[in-house]
Write a protein that holds these residues in place. Structure first.
Motif, PDB file in Angstrom:
ATOM      1  N   TYR A  34       0.807  -1.224   0.000  1.00 38.17           N
ATOM      2  CA  TYR A  34       0.000   0.000   0.000  1.00 38.17           C
ATOM      3  C   TYR A  34       0.838   1.271   0.000  1.00 38.17           C
ATOM      4  O   TYR A  34       0.299   2.361  -0.018  1.00 38.17           O
ATOM      5  CB  TYR A  34      -0.963   0.011   1.188  1.00 38.17           C
ATOM      6  CG  TYR A  34      -1.945  -1.120   1.124  1.00 38.17           C
ATOM      7  CD1 TYR A  34      -3.060  -1.058   0.284  1.00 38.17           C
ATOM      8  CD2 TYR A  34      -1.746  -2.284   1.870  1.00 38.17           C
ATOM      9  CE1 TYR A  34      -3.952  -2.114   0.199  1.00 38.17           C
ATOM     10  CE2 TYR A  34      -2.631  -3.337   1.790  1.00 38.17           C
ATOM     11  CZ  TYR A  34      -3.731  -3.249   0.958  1.00 38.17           C
ATOM     12  OH  TYR A  34      -4.610  -4.287   0.863  1.00 38.17           O
ATOM     13  N   GLY A  35       2.144   1.147   0.080  1.00 41.07           N
ATOM     14  CA  GLY A  35       2.965   2.355   0.026  1.00 41.07           C
ATOM     15  C   GLY A  35       4.235   2.257   0.817  1.00 41.07           C
ATOM     16  O   GLY A  35       4.312   1.541   1.810  1.00 41.07           O
ATOM     17  N   GLU A  36       5.246   3.001   0.377  1.00 36.93           N
ATOM     18  CA  GLU A  36       6.561   2.949   1.006  1.00 36.93           C
ATOM     19  C   GLU A  36       6.577   3.601   2.384  1.00 36.93           C
ATOM     20  O   GLU A  36       7.506   3.385   3.155  1.00 36.93           O
ATOM     21  CB  GLU A  36       7.585   3.650   0.103  1.00 36.93           C
ATOM     22  CG  GLU A  36       7.834   2.910  -1.196  1.00 36.93           C
ATOM     23  CD  GLU A  36       8.623   3.748  -2.199  1.00 36.93           C
ATOM     24  OE1 GLU A  36       9.212   4.769  -1.795  1.00 36.93           O
ATOM     25  OE2 GLU A  36       8.620   3.369  -3.379  1.00 36.93           O
ATOM     26  N   GLN A  37       5.587   4.431   2.672  1.00 41.72           N
ATOM     27  CA  GLN A  37       5.552   5.144   3.958  1.00 41.72           C
ATOM     28  C   GLN A  37       4.990   4.294   5.091  1.00 41.72           C
ATOM     29  O   GLN A  37       4.885   4.759   6.217  1.00 41.72           O
ATOM     30  CB  GLN A  37       4.722   6.432   3.823  1.00 41.72           C
ATOM     31  CG  GLN A  37       5.339   7.458   2.899  1.00 41.72           C
ATOM     32  CD  GLN A  37       6.760   7.812   3.323  1.00 41.72           C
ATOM     33  OE1 GLN A  37       7.010   8.140   4.481  1.00 41.72           O
ATOM     34  NE2 GLN A  37       7.697   7.721   2.398  1.00 41.72           N
ATOM     35  N   CYS A  38       4.646   3.052   4.819  1.00 43.80           N
ATOM     36  CA  CYS A  38       3.997   2.192   5.811  1.00 43.80           C
ATOM     37  C   CYS A  38       4.777   2.116   7.121  1.00 43.80           C
ATOM     38  O   CYS A  38       4.214   2.323   8.190  1.00 43.80           O
ATOM     39  CB  CYS A  38       3.790   0.794   5.244  1.00 43.80           C
ATOM     40  SG  CYS A  38       3.081  -0.338   6.441  1.00 43.80           S
ATOM     41  N   THR A  39       6.071   1.829   7.039  1.00 41.07           N
ATOM     42  CA  THR A  39       6.873   1.671   8.262  1.00 41.07           C
ATOM     43  C   THR A  39       6.896   2.963   9.062  1.00 41.07           C
ATOM     44  O   THR A  39       6.693   2.949  10.276  1.00 41.07           O
ATOM     45  CB  THR A  39       8.311   1.241   7.916  1.00 41.07           C
ATOM     46  OG1 THR A  39       8.232   0.061   7.112  1.00 41.07           O
ATOM     47  CG2 THR A  39       9.112   0.920   9.157  1.00 41.07           C
ATOM     48  N   ALA A  40       7.125   4.084   8.380  1.00 39.56           N
ATOM     49  CA  ALA A  40       7.155   5.382   9.068  1.00 39.56           C
ATOM     50  C   ALA A  40       5.792   5.684   9.687  1.00 39.56           C
ATOM     51  O   ALA A  40       5.716   6.120  10.845  1.00 39.56           O
ATOM     52  CB  ALA A  40       7.550   6.482   8.090  1.00 39.56           C
ATOM     53  N   ASN A  41       4.724   5.445   8.934  1.00 40.19           N
ATOM     54  CA  ASN A  41       3.365   5.716   9.439  1.00 40.19           C
ATOM     55  C   ASN A  41       3.043   4.831  10.639  1.00 40.19           C
ATOM     56  O   ASN A  41       2.450   5.292  11.619  1.00 40.19           O
ATOM     57  CB  ASN A  41       2.327   5.505   8.335  1.00 40.19           C
ATOM     58  CG  ASN A  41       2.453   6.533   7.228  1.00 40.19           C
ATOM     59  OD1 ASN A  41       3.094   7.561   7.389  1.00 40.19           O
ATOM     60  ND2 ASN A  41       1.842   6.253   6.081  1.00 40.19           N
ATOM     61  N   THR A  42       3.428   3.563  10.565  1.00 41.95           N
ATOM     62  CA  THR A  42       3.160   2.649  11.680  1.00 41.95           C
ATOM     63  C   THR A  42       3.998   3.058  12.891  1.00 41.95           C
ATOM     64  O   THR A  42       3.523   3.036  14.020  1.00 41.95           O
ATOM     65  CB  THR A  42       3.439   1.190  11.275  1.00 41.95           C
ATOM     66  OG1 THR A  42       2.707   0.889  10.081  1.00 41.95           O
ATOM     67  CG2 THR A  42       2.984   0.229  12.363  1.00 41.95           C
ATOM     68  N   GLY A  43       5.234   3.473  12.656  1.00 41.57           N
ATOM     69  CA  GLY A  43       6.092   3.957  13.743  1.00 41.57           C
ATOM     70  C   GLY A  43       5.489   5.174  14.430  1.00 41.57           C
ATOM     71  O   GLY A  43       5.493   5.270  15.660  1.00 41.57           O
TER      72      GLY A  43
END
Length: 140
Positions: A78-87
């Motif tokens: 769903y997108g490369e920002q997943c880890t940052a958003n989850t963090g």
């Protein structure tokens, strides 16, 4: 027997996993008969960044000892920002937990790839141990 008593002492953990990435690893752990807490319950979500802090707080308030987010990491469809958003979600939730007097260590997140069943099991075993120690500190 003793096995039942030990199971009751195991911390209750709610796991948010992701349907496409971490769920297959969790399924594989089961197929390979890897052992982790029988009191770990799994809720699959499409993407780990879609989890709401309110869901985590609700689980902790309703008796779960801990919440583990098996995040997508860089594999998220769903997108490369997943880890940052989850963090960011975890950081915001840690702040809310502190305001409610809950130990931030009751919420953990780790990126789990689709074949990372051993890593998943190790995370849950370690988290279980940490939660047990935390519970013992609270009750002393």
């Amino acid at each position: 027997g003793i096995e039942m008593i030990n199971q009751q002492n195991q911390p209750r953990i709610l796991i948010f996993s992701t349907e496409k990435i971490s769920d297959p690893a969790i399924d594989l752990a089961g197929l390979l008969k890897m052992h982790y807490s029988p009191r770990a319950f799994n809720i699959p979500v499409p993407c780990s960044s879609s989890i709401k802090p309110a869901w985590i707080l609700h689980a902790l308030e309703k008796g779960f000892d801990g919440v583990f987010i098996a995040a997508d990491g860089t594999d998220c469809p769903y997108g490369e920002q997943c880890t940052a958003n989850t963090g960011n979600l975890v950081s915001r939730t840690h702040e809310l937990m502190k305001k409610k007097g809950m130990a931030a260590s009751r919420l953990k997140m780790a990126a789990i790839c689709s074949v990372c069943s051993e890593a998943f099991v190790k995370h849950i075993q370690t988290f279980s141990k940490d939660l047990s120690e935390l519970r013992n500190q609270v009750t002393v």
